[in-house]
Design an enzyme around this catalytic site. Sequence first.
Site, PDB file in Angstrom:
ATOM      1  N   GLY A 191       0.780  -1.230   0.000  1.00  0.00           N
ATOM      2  CA  GLY A 191       0.000   0.000   0.000  1.00  0.00           C
ATOM      3  C   GLY A 191       0.811   1.278   0.000  1.00  0.00           C
ATOM      4  O   GLY A 191       0.265   2.363   0.120  1.00  0.00           O
ATOM      5  N   THR A 192       2.135   1.159  -0.130  1.00  0.00           N
ATOM      6  CA  THR A 192       2.949   2.367  -0.128  1.00  0.00           C
ATOM      7  C   THR A 192       3.094   2.959  -1.522  1.00  0.00           C
ATOM      8  O   THR A 192       3.769   3.965  -1.701  1.00  0.00           O
ATOM      9  CB  THR A 192       4.340   2.094   0.462  1.00  0.00           C
ATOM     10  OG1 THR A 192       4.838   0.853  -0.045  1.00  0.00           O
ATOM     11  CG2 THR A 192       4.291   2.031   1.972  1.00  0.00           C
ATOM     12  N   GLY A 193       2.492   2.324  -2.515  1.00  0.00           N
ATOM     13  CA  GLY A 193       2.472   2.934  -3.843  1.00  0.00           C
ATOM     14  C   GLY A 193       3.501   2.379  -4.816  1.00  0.00           C
ATOM     15  O   GLY A 193       3.872   3.061  -5.772  1.00  0.00           O
ATOM     16  N   LYS A 194       3.955   1.172  -4.607  1.00  0.00           N
ATOM     17  CA  LYS A 194       4.958   0.600  -5.509  1.00  0.00           C
ATOM     18  C   LYS A 194       4.384   0.394  -6.917  1.00  0.00           C
ATOM     19  O   LYS A 194       5.016   0.778  -7.902  1.00  0.00           O
ATOM     20  CB  LYS A 194       5.477  -0.738  -4.943  1.00  0.00           C
ATOM     21  CG  LYS A 194       6.151  -0.569  -3.587  1.00  0.00           C
ATOM     22  CD  LYS A 194       6.725  -1.869  -3.073  1.00  0.00           C
ATOM     23  CE  LYS A 194       5.671  -2.886  -2.677  1.00  0.00           C
ATOM     24  NZ  LYS A 194       4.828  -2.473  -1.541  1.00  0.00           N
ATOM     25  N   THR A 195       3.194  -0.192  -6.976  1.00  0.00           N
ATOM     26  CA  THR A 195       2.561  -0.406  -8.282  1.00  0.00           C
ATOM     27  C   THR A 195       2.276   0.928  -8.953  1.00  0.00           C
ATOM     28  O   THR A 195       2.552   1.111 -10.144  1.00  0.00           O
ATOM     29  CB  THR A 195       1.232  -1.171  -8.095  1.00  0.00           C
ATOM     30  OG1 THR A 195       1.483  -2.296  -7.255  1.00  0.00           O
ATOM     31  CG2 THR A 195       0.675  -1.627  -9.411  1.00  0.00           C
ATOM     32  N   HIS A 411     -13.514   1.223  32.249  1.00  0.00           N
ATOM     33  CA  HIS A 411     -12.332   0.704  31.575  1.00  0.00           C
ATOM     34  C   HIS A 411     -11.644   1.812  30.763  1.00  0.00           C
ATOM     35  O   HIS A 411     -10.446   2.069  30.912  1.00  0.00           O
ATOM     36  CB  HIS A 411     -12.751  -0.466  30.669  1.00  0.00           C
ATOM     37  CG  HIS A 411     -11.643  -1.072  29.876  1.00  0.00           C
ATOM     38  ND1 HIS A 411     -11.085  -2.290  30.185  1.00  0.00           N
ATOM     39  CD2 HIS A 411     -10.978  -0.644  28.777  1.00  0.00           C
ATOM     40  CE1 HIS A 411     -10.139  -2.579  29.322  1.00  0.00           C
ATOM     41  NE2 HIS A 411     -10.051  -1.586  28.446  1.00  0.00           N
ATOM     42  N   GLU A 412     -12.426   2.504  29.935  1.00  0.00           N
ATOM     43  CA  GLU A 412     -11.845   3.561  29.109  1.00  0.00           C
ATOM     44  C   GLU A 412     -11.373   4.719  29.986  1.00  0.00           C
ATOM     45  O   GLU A 412     -10.337   5.332  29.704  1.00  0.00           O
ATOM     46  CB  GLU A 412     -12.855   4.055  28.063  1.00  0.00           C
ATOM     47  CG  GLU A 412     -13.350   2.990  27.091  1.00  0.00           C
ATOM     48  CD  GLU A 412     -12.242   2.228  26.381  1.00  0.00           C
ATOM     49  OE1 GLU A 412     -11.153   2.800  26.155  1.00  0.00           O
ATOM     50  OE2 GLU A 412     -12.447   1.034  26.066  1.00  0.00           O
TER      51      GLU A 412
HETATM   52  P1  ADP Z   1       1.727  -1.341  -3.393  1.00  0.00           P
HETATM   53  O1  ADP Z   1       1.957  -1.746  -4.802  1.00  0.00           O
HETATM   54  O2  ADP Z   1       2.924  -0.748  -2.734  1.00  0.00           O
HETATM   55  O3  ADP Z   1       1.076  -2.384  -2.531  1.00  0.00           O
HETATM   56  P2  ADP Z   1      -0.209   0.351  -4.605  1.00  0.00           P
HETATM   57  O4  ADP Z   1       0.619   1.089  -5.578  1.00  0.00           O
HETATM   58  O5  ADP Z   1      -1.004  -0.790  -5.129  1.00  0.00           O
HETATM   59  O6  ADP Z   1       0.693  -0.151  -3.398  1.00  0.00           O
HETATM   60  O7  ADP Z   1      -1.145   1.375  -3.842  1.00  0.00           O
HETATM   61  C1  ADP Z   1      -2.520   1.188  -3.747  1.00  0.00           C
HETATM   62  C2  ADP Z   1      -3.235   2.499  -3.935  1.00  0.00           C
HETATM   63  O8  ADP Z   1      -2.935   3.386  -2.872  1.00  0.00           O
HETATM   64  C3  ADP Z   1      -2.819   3.207  -5.184  1.00  0.00           C
HETATM   65  O9  ADP Z   1      -3.564   2.812  -6.296  1.00  0.00           O
HETATM   66  C4  ADP Z   1      -3.095   4.657  -4.825  1.00  0.00           C
HETATM   67  O10 ADP Z   1      -4.448   4.944  -5.006  1.00  0.00           O
HETATM   68  C5  ADP Z   1      -2.798   4.710  -3.349  1.00  0.00           C
HETATM   69  N1  ADP Z   1      -1.435   5.180  -3.058  1.00  0.00           N
HETATM   70  C6  ADP Z   1      -0.468   4.473  -2.460  1.00  0.00           C
HETATM   71  N2  ADP Z   1       0.653   5.211  -2.310  1.00  0.00           N
HETATM   72  C7  ADP Z   1       0.385   6.419  -2.846  1.00  0.00           C
HETATM   73  C8  ADP Z   1       1.164   7.626  -3.001  1.00  0.00           C
HETATM   74  N3  ADP Z   1       2.429   7.718  -2.578  1.00  0.00           N
HETATM   75  N4  ADP Z   1       0.567   8.670  -3.593  1.00  0.00           N
HETATM   76  C9  ADP Z   1      -0.696   8.583  -4.027  1.00  0.00           C
HETATM   77  N5  ADP Z   1      -1.465   7.486  -3.900  1.00  0.00           N
HETATM   78  C10 ADP Z   1      -0.947   6.404  -3.315  1.00  0.00           C
HETATM   79 ZN    ZN Z   2      -8.810  -1.264  26.859  1.00  0.00          ZN
END
Ligand code: ADP
Ligand code: ZN
Length: 595
Positions: A191-195, A411-412
């Site tokens: 989810g960091t945007g590699k793809t 608790h909270e």
């Molecule tokens: P990864 O390949 O690292 O798992 P993805 O490229 O598939 O991550 O990211 C999933 C989605 O999250 C992308 O399609 C985009 O919408 C969003 N996203 C992730 N990183 C970024 C970034 N740096 N800037 C903008 N959007 C991002």
């Molecule tokens: Zn708790």
Amino acid sequence: MTKYFRNFLIIMVLTIVAVVVYNIATIESKPPTISYSSFLNSLKNKEIKSVLIRGGEIVGQDIYDQSFYTFSPEIAPIINKLEAQGVTITTAPGKSSSGSLFSSFLPWFMILAGLIFFVFSQQKGDGSPFSKDKGIIAPAKALKITFKDVAGIPEAKDELEEIISLLRDSKKFTRLGGRLPKGVLLQGPPGTGKTLLAKAIAGEAGVPFFSISGSDFVEMFVGVGASRVRELFKQAKKNAPCIIFIDEIDAVGGHRAGASSAGGQDERQQTLNALLVEMDGFQSGETVVIVAATNRPDTLDPALLRPGRFDRMVTILPPDIKGRQEILEVYARNITMAENVQLKNIAGATPGFTGADLANLMNESALLAARMKKNAVDLEDIENAKDKIMMGTERKGMVISKEERRITAYHEAGHAIMARLLPNTDPLHKITIIPRGQALGMTQQIPLDDRHSYSKEYLTNRIKIMLGGRTAEEIIFNQFTTGASNDLQSATAIATRMICQWGMSDHLGPRAYTKDDEGFLGSNSEKLLYSDETAMAIDKEINSLIEDCYQEAMIILEGRIGYLHKLAEVLLEKETIGPEDVDKIIPDNPSHEYS
Ligand code: ADP
Ligand code: ZN
């Protein structure tokens, strides 16, 4: 196992069975056919040893152990002669013509059926393992995604600029004899945007983008993955300059990934070899840049990382606060925001969120606002979306007994008082007793900034805050509920890392006690790198650390039992409160400066 893979297997097995049946049924016809007269000759010379007579067919052996086959127009007189010579005679009922037709046509029928099946599934392109283009997507030349769509990871973008100009004009680079970079490995959490980044490279350079995922190979026959790699590179070379993107390359290139099945391992090895061969086999003038992504770079086969292969590595980490703000800005472009929404504050309140999380956050907020028929997305929507992403959907309809609600409130309140009073902790953000996901309530704190290292005091205070909930329950109700088990797990996890990873134990000293999960025998051979006695000492340290924190939480909360009652009362009334409500009840000097 995919449906097509299973169908294919069934057809394979049936075909093999059919071929075997066919061969058994026709095995007698294998001996050389001799003429009837030469058979009679042998008979006359007493050279026949044994025969099998089936209908008019005679299969037999002579005294020289030669097999033969012939057909007799009339069996009865021959049998008499054979009998007279003492030849062993076996008889069998004649083959019915339909039976022989069946046995000779069945295998061809099966093979035909198999072929028809594959032709069909290829035409539909629906993912049969033989269809060539599954997973290989070559979108139209102009991919619209550019660097403008990628935010918050400036270093990675800088590193990739060179690749883009290379794709645009490769001659400029080879003019002085330099070698072109072939492979770029993007490493970082999901989810960091590699793809996204790989696509943006293609978009910026205006070149075709071929993409395939390593996990596509996992469920395949030996040889299919390799042939698919060759096909992919063939296509790419035709379309050069272009980009090949291989997602999850660790699925193929992991040097001990999934050693569980021998077949899978074989396939992986073959696919990996094909990949290496293709990468090494580029001619000059074929500018194909291979971008691979992984979140487990440590598991990659070193062969992949040699010079001339994936020798460029770009690490992508979750964005920092500034990066988060930039990413939010990208996604807020298409959303109508209320005026009071400050993206900077949202960025501050979302530490640890990846680009994908932030994109999701903006999208969820817009959906929530739309559902409420609002004209713009406001802070409330964003806050709700964030809780939903982090904790699951609010469970308003959940039936909670009065007693349960009361316990949750105390608790909270226990968590909140600990967080409010202890120094060197993250400021309180929100306290709620509205159930969400698995949790009956929650106390949220948000760090002042993105921190990458933590002091011992900060960590022990985190443990104390986590134990505060359970401690409050114990003080007020003299019992605790299962609701505290999550807190206990988190507290234990921190304590364990403090002792084993960060060397924060007074007795065990500054040394890391880790499990060796890099064992070369595969992932099952996790091996402790310390003795049993040390393991016991570690256990003791973790226990006493947690016990000390618990004692301190007990002292603090017992001494402030009035705050506990007040805070729980306000929570029961308002359900969700903010730091300002807590400040009203607890006037003590807040001390949130980090040391
Ligand atoms: P990864 O390949 O690292 O798992 P993805 O490229 O598939 O991550 O990211 C999933 C989605 O999250 C992308 O399609 C985009 O919408 C969003 N996203 C992730 N990183 C970024 C970034 N740096 N800037 C903008 N959007 C991002
Ligand atoms: Zn708790």
